[in-house]
Design a protein around this motif. Structure first.
Motif, PDB file in Angstrom:
ATOM      1  N   LEU A  57       0.742  -1.302   0.457  1.00 32.24           N
ATOM      2  CA  LEU A  57      -0.506  -0.292   0.370  1.00 32.24           C
ATOM      3  C   LEU A  57       0.607   1.222  -0.160  1.00 32.24           C
ATOM      4  O   LEU A  57       0.631   2.423  -0.384  1.00 32.24           O
ATOM      5  N   ALA A  58       1.745   1.541   0.795  1.00 38.40           N
ATOM      6  CA  ALA A  58       2.834   2.030   0.931  1.00 38.40           C
ATOM      7  C   ALA A  58       3.476   2.527  -0.393  1.00 38.40           C
ATOM      8  O   ALA A  58       3.391   3.637  -1.111  1.00 38.40           O
ATOM      9  N   GLY A  76      -2.905   4.579   8.262  1.00 38.98           N
ATOM     10  CA  GLY A  76      -3.936   4.857   9.180  1.00 38.98           C
ATOM     11  C   GLY A  76      -4.759   3.253   8.479  1.00 38.98           C
ATOM     12  O   GLY A  76      -5.034   2.593   9.246  1.00 38.98           O
ATOM     13  N   VAL A  77      -5.174   3.235   7.050  1.00 39.81           N
ATOM     14  CA  VAL A  77      -4.901   1.898   6.360  1.00 39.81           C
ATOM     15  C   VAL A  77      -3.852   1.013   7.029  1.00 39.81           C
ATOM     16  O   VAL A  77      -4.747  -0.348   7.014  1.00 39.81           O
ATOM     17  N   LEU A 116      -4.435  -0.114  10.374  1.00 41.81           N
ATOM     18  CA  LEU A 116      -6.326  -0.702  10.280  1.00 41.81           C
ATOM     19  C   LEU A 116      -5.391  -1.982  10.409  1.00 41.81           C
ATOM     20  O   LEU A 116      -6.840  -3.167  10.607  1.00 41.81           O
ATOM     21  N   MET A 117      -4.760  -2.747   9.505  1.00 45.34           N
ATOM     22  CA  MET A 117      -4.753  -4.053   8.845  1.00 45.34           C
ATOM     23  C   MET A 117      -4.083  -4.566   9.671  1.00 45.34           C
ATOM     24  O   MET A 117      -4.444  -6.057  10.075  1.00 45.34           O
ATOM     25  N   VAL A 118      -3.420  -4.301  10.431  1.00 44.80           N
ATOM     26  CA  VAL A 118      -2.418  -5.130  11.706  1.00 44.80           C
ATOM     27  C   VAL A 118      -3.089  -4.961  12.724  1.00 44.80           C
ATOM     28  O   VAL A 118      -3.423  -6.029  13.469  1.00 44.80           O
ATOM     29  N   LEU A 139     -14.872  -2.074   9.955  1.00 42.74           N
ATOM     30  CA  LEU A 139     -13.497  -1.771  10.330  1.00 42.74           C
ATOM     31  C   LEU A 139     -13.367  -1.180   8.702  1.00 42.74           C
ATOM     32  O   LEU A 139     -12.669   0.196   8.361  1.00 42.74           O
ATOM     33  N   VAL A 140     -13.725  -2.155   7.274  1.00 44.16           N
ATOM     34  CA  VAL A 140     -12.781  -1.506   6.266  1.00 44.16           C
ATOM     35  C   VAL A 140     -14.325  -0.497   5.523  1.00 44.16           C
ATOM     36  O   VAL A 140     -13.894   0.343   5.216  1.00 44.16           O
TER      37      VAL A 140
END
Length: 232
Positions: free
Chosen positions: A36-37, A54-55, A58-60, A171-172
């Protein structure tokens, strides 16, 4: 405290040995967050990078803490490990702390790695890293409580792949509202808190922290009423 740490060390070894949990809780959030980064270049726009980080966080939280807590508590309950622990000298809080502490520590480590990857990809350094740390800790507390609730309706660690879907969707789905003022969903509040950490806007951090605390309190109450220590 020594008993809690000893229990945490044992739990960490069990987590690593469980292939499904190890892949979902350890490898997947790091791989997806790193992709993603670099897949969504944000230039120097701090708001874009706030959303990206933030995403990542959230995945972590979703995979490592929430799924990990659900699968771990369910597995320990079904093999009667929780029941045996409860018959000893340690209280309920100490037992749960020992079991779940490794997941929280892993979330902190993974979040730090992903933020470092984002910075390497061009993101600015967080202006208030302590607020970013607060966001991860509050998010971890939220997902631990959610995992304890979900484990009550989960029959095995494999079944957790199904029972965790509704909260994952929350969350998503909440990311859709993360750009709106004062979101009341946990993911939107978390992104707001991370945005405050990136921009040093401490006033904006208060509503996000409040929303996360409120969700955690509700889920903690549900957990105390639904959590099961032994198989049916």
């Amino acid at each position: 405290m020594s008993a809690v740490l000893a229990l945490s060390r044992v739990e960490l070894k069990l987590l690593v040995r469980n292939r499904a949990v190890a892949v979902s809780a350890l490898a997947l959030p790091l791989a997806a967050g790193a992709y993603l980064a670099f897949a969504f270049p944000g230039g120097s726009d701090v708001r874009v990078w706030s959303t990206v980080i933030g995403v990542q966080v959230l995945m972590v939280l979703g995979f490592t803490v929430y799924f990990g807590a659900t699968a771990s508590l369910t597995a320990r309950r079904e093999d009667r490990y929780l029941k045996r622990l409860r018959s000893g000298e340690q209280g309920d809080v100490a037992i749960l702390t020992g079991l779940l502490l490794p997941l929280v520590l892993l979330s902190l480590l993974q979040s730090a790695v992903l933020v470092a990857i984002a910075v390497a990809a061009g993101a600015p350094l967080p202006a208030r890293p302590e607020v970013l740390l607060l966001a991860v800790l509050l998010g971890s507390a939220l997902c631990v409580a959610a995992g304890a609730v979900t484990s009550a309706w989960t029959s095995s660690s494999e079944h957790a792949q199904i029972t965790t879907v509704p909260f994952f969707l929350l969350l998503v789905g909440g990311l859709v509202w993360s750009g709106l003022p004062a979101p009341v969903d946990p993911s939107g509040a978390l992104v707001d808190l991370i945005r405050a950490a990136m921009t040093a806007d401490l006033a904006a951090a208060v509503p996000g922290a409040g929303v996360l605390l409120a969700w955690t309190a509700v889920l903690a109450v549900l957990a105390t009423r639904t959590f099961r220590w032994a198989p049916r």
